[in-house]
Design a protein around this motif. Structure first.
Motif, PDB file in Angstrom:
ATOM      1  N   MET A  75       0.884  -1.322   0.028  1.00  0.00           N
ATOM      2  CA  MET A  75      -0.168   0.102   0.040  1.00  0.00           C
ATOM      3  C   MET A  75       0.954   1.122  -0.006  1.00  0.00           C
ATOM      4  N   GLU A  76       0.527   2.081  -1.036  1.00  0.00           N
ATOM      5  CA  GLU A  76       1.265   3.247  -0.946  1.00  0.00           C
ATOM      6  C   GLU A  76       0.941   4.459  -0.112  1.00  0.00           C
ATOM      7  N   SER A  77       1.932   5.192   0.563  1.00  0.00           N
ATOM      8  CA  SER A  77       1.567   6.141   1.643  1.00  0.00           C
ATOM      9  C   SER A  77       1.244   7.562   0.840  1.00  0.00           C
ATOM     10  N   VAL A  78       0.355   8.170   1.364  1.00  0.00           N
ATOM     11  CA  VAL A  78       0.233   9.611   0.819  1.00  0.00           C
ATOM     12  C   VAL A  78       0.529  10.473   1.801  1.00  0.00           C
ATOM     13  N   THR A  79       1.286  11.459   1.215  1.00  0.00           N
ATOM     14  CA  THR A  79       1.767  12.745   2.209  1.00  0.00           C
ATOM     15  C   THR A  79       0.486  13.599   2.728  1.00  0.00           C
ATOM     16  N   PRO A  80      -0.047  13.816   3.892  1.00  0.00           N
ATOM     17  CA  PRO A  80      -1.069  14.770   4.006  1.00  0.00           C
ATOM     18  C   PRO A  80      -0.746  16.128   3.725  1.00  0.00           C
ATOM     19  N   VAL A  81      -1.778  16.924   3.405  1.00  0.00           N
ATOM     20  CA  VAL A  81      -1.625  18.351   3.198  1.00  0.00           C
ATOM     21  C   VAL A  81      -1.750  19.024   4.248  1.00  0.00           C
ATOM     22  N   SER A  82      -2.416  18.644   5.406  1.00  0.00           N
ATOM     23  CA  SER A  82      -2.238  19.183   6.555  1.00  0.00           C
ATOM     24  C   SER A  82      -2.096  18.343   7.707  1.00  0.00           C
ATOM     25  N   PHE A  83      -1.973  18.845   9.050  1.00  0.00           N
ATOM     26  CA  PHE A  83      -1.776  17.898  10.269  1.00  0.00           C
ATOM     27  C   PHE A  83      -3.459  17.461  10.465  1.00  0.00           C
ATOM     28  N   SER A  84      -3.588  16.065  10.816  1.00  0.00           N
ATOM     29  CA  SER A  84      -4.657  15.747  11.348  1.00  0.00           C
ATOM     30  C   SER A  84      -5.366  16.378  12.669  1.00  0.00           C
ATOM     31  N   LEU A  85      -6.545  16.300  12.995  1.00  0.00           N
ATOM     32  CA  LEU A  85      -7.165  17.107  13.996  1.00  0.00           C
ATOM     33  C   LEU A  85      -6.606  16.661  15.518  1.00  0.00           C
ATOM     34  N   PRO A  86      -6.303  15.233  15.429  1.00  0.00           N
ATOM     35  CA  PRO A  86      -5.744  14.845  16.658  1.00  0.00           C
ATOM     36  C   PRO A  86      -4.264  15.179  16.880  1.00  0.00           C
ATOM     37  N   GLN A  87      -3.524  15.364  15.868  1.00  0.00           N
ATOM     38  CA  GLN A  87      -2.319  16.002  15.763  1.00  0.00           C
ATOM     39  C   GLN A  87      -2.286  17.582  16.141  1.00  0.00           C
ATOM     40  N   ARG A  88      -3.137  18.298  15.761  1.00  0.00           N
ATOM     41  CA  ARG A  88      -3.562  19.668  16.030  1.00  0.00           C
ATOM     42  C   ARG A  88      -3.902  19.840  17.279  1.00  0.00           C
ATOM     43  N   ALA A  89      -4.700  19.073  17.947  1.00  0.00           N
ATOM     44  CA  ALA A  89      -5.158  19.167  19.379  1.00  0.00           C
ATOM     45  C   ALA A  89      -3.999  18.707  20.421  1.00  0.00           C
ATOM     46  N   VAL A  90      -3.363  17.915  19.977  1.00  0.00           N
ATOM     47  CA  VAL A  90      -2.162  17.482  20.978  1.00  0.00           C
ATOM     48  C   VAL A  90      -1.083  18.612  20.844  1.00  0.00           C
ATOM     49  N   HIS A  91      -0.694  19.245  19.754  1.00  0.00           N
ATOM     50  CA  HIS A  91       0.069  20.241  19.528  1.00  0.00           C
ATOM     51  C   HIS A  91      -0.294  21.445  20.337  1.00  0.00           C
ATOM     52  N   TRP A  92      -1.492  21.741  20.152  1.00  0.00           N
ATOM     53  CA  TRP A  92      -1.937  23.066  20.877  1.00  0.00           C
ATOM     54  C   TRP A  92      -2.073  22.694  22.488  1.00  0.00           C
ATOM     55  N   ALA A  93      -2.327  21.603  22.920  1.00  0.00           N
ATOM     56  CA  ALA A  93      -2.481  21.177  24.346  1.00  0.00           C
ATOM     57  C   ALA A  93      -1.475  21.086  25.036  1.00  0.00           C
ATOM     58  N   THR A  94      -0.210  20.670  24.013  1.00  0.00           N
ATOM     59  CA  THR A  94       1.191  20.559  24.549  1.00  0.00           C
ATOM     60  C   THR A  94       1.609  22.140  24.843  1.00  0.00           C
ATOM     61  N   ALA A  95       1.399  22.954  23.795  1.00  0.00           N
ATOM     62  CA  ALA A  95       1.884  24.194  23.876  1.00  0.00           C
ATOM     63  C   ALA A  95       1.321  24.871  25.049  1.00  0.00           C
ATOM     64  N   LEU A  96      -0.006  24.831  25.298  1.00  0.00           N
ATOM     65  CA  LEU A  96      -0.705  25.549  26.272  1.00  0.00           C
ATOM     66  C   LEU A  96       0.095  24.975  27.727  1.00  0.00           C
ATOM     67  N   LEU A  97       0.271  23.670  27.985  1.00  0.00           N
ATOM     68  CA  LEU A  97       0.629  23.036  29.171  1.00  0.00           C
ATOM     69  C   LEU A  97       2.246  23.600  29.410  1.00  0.00           C
ATOM     70  N   VAL A  98       3.140  23.480  28.183  1.00  0.00           N
ATOM     71  CA  VAL A  98       4.392  24.364  28.313  1.00  0.00           C
ATOM     72  C   VAL A  98       4.499  25.598  28.785  1.00  0.00           C
ATOM     73  N   PHE A  99       3.640  26.664  28.239  1.00  0.00           N
ATOM     74  CA  PHE A  99       3.575  27.610  28.629  1.00  0.00           C
ATOM     75  C   PHE A  99       3.128  28.016  29.820  1.00  0.00           C
ATOM     76  N   PHE A 100       2.137  27.177  30.288  1.00  0.00           N
ATOM     77  CA  PHE A 100       1.878  27.226  31.948  1.00  0.00           C
ATOM     78  C   PHE A 100       2.999  26.875  32.695  1.00  0.00           C
ATOM     79  N   ASN A 101       3.543  25.852  32.537  1.00  0.00           N
ATOM     80  CA  ASN A 101       4.774  25.461  33.453  1.00  0.00           C
ATOM     81  C   ASN A 101       5.799  26.452  33.165  1.00  0.00           C
ATOM     82  N   LEU A 102       6.254  27.146  32.019  1.00  0.00           N
ATOM     83  CA  LEU A 102       7.225  28.059  32.128  1.00  0.00           C
ATOM     84  C   LEU A 102       7.018  29.287  32.909  1.00  0.00           C
ATOM     85  N   LEU A 103       5.627  29.697  32.492  1.00  0.00           N
ATOM     86  CA  LEU A 103       5.271  31.096  33.341  1.00  0.00           C
ATOM     87  C   LEU A 103       4.851  30.948  34.757  1.00  0.00           C
TER      88      LEU A 103
END
Length: 166
Positions: free
Chosen positions: A1-29
């Motif tokens: 099966m051939e893999s296809v490169t996505p054009v954007s990040f999936s909804l779970p990837q985006r949610a994890v990215h922004w949740a991580t960013a919020l937690l990182v800034f919380f702990n930094l600040l």
């Protein structure tokens, strides 16, 4: 099966990215709780229940960041990632790879050194955690944000869109 490169990040990837960013800034600040606990333990050998509770919040957020990073890595392998825009010069593509690698390394190293300091009592880990790694993380975050802004306003690519609305 051939893999296809996505054009954007999936909804779970985006949610994890922004949740991580919020937690990182919380702990930094908001480090006061952990700092107050650390001062009390160094001065008297113990801390109040309130100081322990405040320090625990910082520690639990750090552990959550580590868990989210593991999830993010799994999602990266299962969902893939969009290719770098062709407008981005090769040198900047290389720089973006370095910045992302540094983010991953720091988001693993910082919680682990925090665990070493808080739960295992390793003061050297605490110094590396609070002084060296925290400073490096601020620098890498600044480079990451600057790169995203370069894409948005200089190269006029869809990089920000891929990590926001898809």
């Amino acid at each position: 099966m051939e893999s296809v490169t996505p054009v954007s990040f999936s909804l779970p990837q985006r949610a994890v990215h922004w949740a991580t960013a919020l937690l990182v800034f919380f702990n930094l600040l908001f480090t006061e709780g952990m700092e107050e606990w650390n001062r009390a333990v160094r001065r008297t050998g113990s801390a109040t229940a309130e100081q322990v509770a405040s320090a625990n919040i910082h520690a639990y957020v750090g552990i959550a960041i580590l868990i989210l990073l593991a999830l993010r890595i799994i999602l990266r392998f299962t969902s893939g990632a969009p290719a770098a825009p062709p407008e981005e010069p090769a040198l900047f593509r290389f720089g973006a790879k370095l910045v992302h690698a540094a983010l991953y390394v720091l988001l693993i190293a910082i919680p682990l050194t925090g665990i070493g300091a808080y739960y295992l009592g390793n003061s050297q880990a605490g110094e590396v955690h609070a002084e060296v790694l925290k400073t490096l993380l601020w620098i890498v975050i600044a480079a990451h944000v600057l790169g995203a802004l370069m894409h948005q306003f200089y190269w006029k690519t869809n990089v920000l869109r891929r990590m926001t609305v898809g």
